[in-house]
Design an enzyme around this catalytic site. Sequence first.
Site, PDB file in Angstrom:
ATOM      1  CB  SER A  65      -1.072   0.058   1.106  1.00  0.00           C
ATOM      2  OG  SER A  65      -1.797   0.912   1.008  1.00  0.00           O
TER       3      SER A  65
ATOM      4  CG  ASP B 126      -8.837  -1.779  -0.983  1.00  0.00           C
ATOM      5  OD1 ASP B 126      -9.083  -0.953  -0.443  1.00  0.00           O
ATOM      6  OD2 ASP B 126      -7.480  -1.947  -1.180  1.00  0.00           O
TER       7      ASP B 126
ATOM      8  CG  HIS C 195      -6.177  -1.730   1.892  1.00  0.00           C
ATOM      9  ND1 HIS C 195      -5.921  -1.239   0.609  1.00  0.00           N
ATOM     10  CD2 HIS C 195      -5.083  -1.113   2.537  1.00  0.00           C
ATOM     11  CE1 HIS C 195      -4.843  -0.369   0.522  1.00  0.00           C
ATOM     12  NE2 HIS C 195      -4.444  -0.267   1.683  1.00  0.00           N
TER      13      HIS C 195
END
Length: 247
Positions: A85, A199, A227
Amino acid sequence: MTPSVLVLLHGGGPGVDAASNWASVRPRFAERFRCLAPDLLGFGTRIAGTEGLYGPAAWARARAHQVLDLLDEHGLSRVHLLGNSAAGGAAALALLAETPERVERAVVMGGASTGPAPRAVPFYDDPTRESMRATLARLVADEGAHRDLLDELADRRLDQALRPGAEQAFRAMFEAGHQPSVDLATVPNPVLALHGEQDRVSPVDVSSRLVDALPFARLEVVPGAGHWIHVDRPDEFCALVGEFLTA
């Protein structure tokens, strides 16, 4: 045979550290790779000394240089990267763009901070345990399936998020910076982008556009994952990463 080295680069949520971020999957990867998992600049044990960094691009490049220093310290010429991320994914892309010869293959998760910036800085406008718990709940597809884990992480990450300098560093990551984004079109390495189908932080379209911008990349959307793909679907996650890195 000496195992390949896999550098695990954690995500960028408030109070995160490498140990807790990768706890669900690092033991599995350690069966196939030599794993390194540093706390990235601005988090965990690396909060001090980050003054003067402003904006996502500056932080990504600084973390890429941190990883290069780590490789040099261990005498490693080439490694695999797994970047999660906004922190780890963005650092992986910066490293690929600047020194692709140091990387064999890379996996990035959740769009790697290539989508729109969040409308508000997470957690710190309401720095309570309840706020931290709610912030973490958005990272999984099914909060009920991970209730105990989220409770445990909320306590750990609240303590780390309130350390001296942590808020200042975190807010600086979202400020407008002056450094340009990395040129993804120059990346010659194979890249696998993983994105959870459910997500709630970053839509799948962000990873789709990322893959389109990279010359040698492909996208895998993981059903039933949010996520935190590695928490929601650890078996599928480890299989996809392992197969790609050993191809």
